[in-house]
Design a protein around this motif. Structure first.
Motif, PDB file in Angstrom:
ATOM      1  N   ARG A 180       3.631  -8.882   3.986  1.00 35.16           N
ATOM      2  CA  ARG A 180       4.264  -7.835   3.167  1.00 35.16           C
ATOM      3  C   ARG A 180       4.567  -8.371   1.768  1.00 35.16           C
ATOM      4  N   ARG A 206       3.118  -6.968  -1.782  1.00 37.45           N
ATOM      5  CA  ARG A 206       3.978  -6.588  -2.917  1.00 37.45           C
ATOM      6  C   ARG A 206       3.584  -7.341  -4.176  1.00 37.45           C
ATOM      7  N   SER A 237      -0.132   4.372  -3.149  1.00 37.40           N
ATOM      8  CA  SER A 237       1.138   3.642  -3.098  1.00 37.40           C
ATOM      9  C   SER A 237       1.453   2.987  -4.445  1.00 37.40           C
ATOM     10  N   ASP A 274       6.055   5.111  16.219  1.00 40.67           N
ATOM     11  CA  ASP A 274       5.704   4.052  15.270  1.00 40.67           C
ATOM     12  C   ASP A 274       6.159   4.335  13.845  1.00 40.67           C
ATOM     13  N   ASP A 298       6.549   1.472  10.921  1.00 42.65           N
ATOM     14  CA  ASP A 298       5.547   1.102   9.920  1.00 42.65           C
ATOM     15  C   ASP A 298       5.808   1.812   8.597  1.00 42.65           C
ATOM     16  N   GLU A 299       6.123   3.114   8.696  1.00 46.03           N
ATOM     17  CA  GLU A 299       6.364   3.904   7.486  1.00 46.03           C
ATOM     18  C   GLU A 299       7.655   3.438   6.803  1.00 46.03           C
ATOM     19  N   GLU A 320       8.968   0.568   6.917  1.00 49.42           N
ATOM     20  CA  GLU A 320       8.684  -0.741   6.329  1.00 49.42           C
ATOM     21  C   GLU A 320       8.057  -0.586   4.941  1.00 49.42           C
ATOM     22  N   GLU A 321       7.154   0.394   4.834  1.00 51.57           N
ATOM     23  CA  GLU A 321       6.500   0.627   3.540  1.00 51.57           C
ATOM     24  C   GLU A 321       7.507   1.114   2.495  1.00 51.57           C
ATOM     25  N   GLU A 348      10.710   0.420   2.538  1.00 50.21           N
ATOM     26  CA  GLU A 348      11.511  -0.770   2.222  1.00 50.21           C
ATOM     27  C   GLU A 348      10.795  -1.625   1.159  1.00 50.21           C
ATOM     28  N   ASP A 349       9.464  -1.746   1.294  1.00 54.19           N
ATOM     29  CA  ASP A 349       8.681  -2.486   0.295  1.00 54.19           C
ATOM     30  C   ASP A 349       8.789  -1.841  -1.086  1.00 54.19           C
ATOM     31  N   PHE A 350       8.782  -0.496  -1.136  1.00 55.68           N
ATOM     32  CA  PHE A 350       8.934   0.204  -2.427  1.00 55.68           C
ATOM     33  C   PHE A 350      10.267  -0.170  -3.079  1.00 55.68           C
ATOM     34  N   ILE A 394      12.157  -2.878  -2.513  1.00 62.62           N
ATOM     35  CA  ILE A 394      12.159  -4.293  -2.925  1.00 62.62           C
ATOM     36  C   ILE A 394      11.387  -4.450  -4.239  1.00 62.62           C
ATOM     37  N   GLU A 395      10.249  -3.747  -4.350  1.00 64.10           N
ATOM     38  CA  GLU A 395       9.395  -3.908  -5.535  1.00 64.10           C
ATOM     39  C   GLU A 395       9.986  -3.295  -6.793  1.00 64.10           C
TER      40      GLU A 395
END
Lengths: 180, 130
Positions: free
Chosen positions: A125, A129, B74, B106, B109-110, B112-113, B115-117, B119-120
């Motif tokens: 991950r 990123r 994304s 599931d 998974d979504e 998590e994505e 969460e990545d947004f 963090i970024e």
């Protein structure tokens, strides 16, 4: 067993396990037809259907953009050519794609697959990123599709590259998703 | 300022439904986003948001209701969040809501994505199960 019987056995095995197979240019039209087929064929298992759909789109768009073999569609636009196969086994589904890549792409492609398989989920991950945040055009930036495929699949990437001639090699990826 | 209204499509291209309203400050993207030419589709949306921030300068509520999006979409979601984050940092008001199907299997998974947004971009996303 004679050659004919042998060929028939291969044929029936493939027919039994194959849900979708396609060989040709990967334009938007083809992508949408296959995507619809995946949703339709696996409508009784929404979890798997969603995973395979996501994996398919990324792999197909990679072929569409990066295949070394291109073909014009009816509107004269060039699209990457490749092969794709979705097969069903006892406990899993398997998605295989294959396309030609230029010789100079072999090492970067193998390195990328190797890196992806070495990283655990959290590191993967982080890697996604990092690449997503790099300005496009910078070396290594851009394609995070394969990372997303690895995050979606239930097993490490299976991959190989077979030399075809002085210019091109054939790049194969196999992705497995569990039925349950 | 004109509003943006785009009807979603589930055909050759998977185009999300877009509603950007300059009067209410409510912007919505919903459906599926698996386009061939992602940048071409999203560029006018970035432009609209930037213009809204300068010309209208009122609160923005941004609602995402995306069932499917590919990795190139994304990147555009990241760009939208970056515009909203900058607006907020410059003194504007912007809230982001992400609606998701809580019943879906599931869903991790979504999430998590998303969460990545966060963090970024450092932009807060309010998760809303439906």
């Amino acid at each position: 067993m004679n050659v004919a019987e042998n060929a028939y056995q291969v044929y029936t095995e493939l027919i039994d396990s194959t849900i979708i197979s396609y060989n040709g240019p990967f334009d938007a039209q083809v992508l949408s037809i296959i995507a619809e087929n995946i949703e339709y064929s696996l409508s009784d298992n929404p979890r798997v259907s969603k995973k395979l759909f996501k994996i398919f789109i990324e792999l197909a768009q990679n072929i569409s953009y990066y295949s070394a073999e291109k073909q014009e569609n009816s509107e004269g636009i060039l699209f990457g050519v490749g092969i794709i196969m979705l097969r069903e086994f006892e406990n899993h589904y398997s998605f295989s794609t294959g396309n030609l890549i230029e010789r100079k792409q072999v090492l970067p492609v193998l390195q990328k697959c190797e890196t992806i398989n070495l990283l655990d989920r959290e590191k993967l991950r982080q890697y996604k990123r990092k690449l997503r945040n790099m300005p496009s055009g910078e070396p290594g930036s851009g394609n995070i599709g394969l990372i997303q495929v690895a995050l979606t699949a239930d097993y490490p990437l299976e991959y190989s590259v077979i030399p075809v001639n002085d210019d091109n090699s054939f790049y194969i990826i196999n992705i497995r998703v569990n039925k349950n | 300022m004109e509003n943006i209204q785009i009807a979603g499509k589930h055909g050759v291209n998977f185009i999300p439904t877009v509603n950007f309203n300059a009067d209410t400050g409510i912007c919505e993207i919903e459906g599926e986003s698996y386009l061939e030419d992602t940048i071409e589709f999203y560029s006018p949306l970035f432009k609209w948001l930037k213009e809204y921030c300068v010309e209208i300068n009122k609160p923005i509520t941004f609602n995402f209701r995306l069932r499917y999006f590919n990795t190139s979409s994304s990147k555009c979601i990241i760009d939208i969040l970056n515009i909203l984050k900058k607006y907020k940092d410059d003194g504007g008001t912007a809230e982001v809501y992400w609606y998701y199907d809580a019943e879906e299997e599931d869903i991790e998974d979504e999430l998590e994505e998303i969460e990545d947004f966060v963090i970024e971009t450092n932009m807060k996303i309010n998760l809303v199960p439906e």
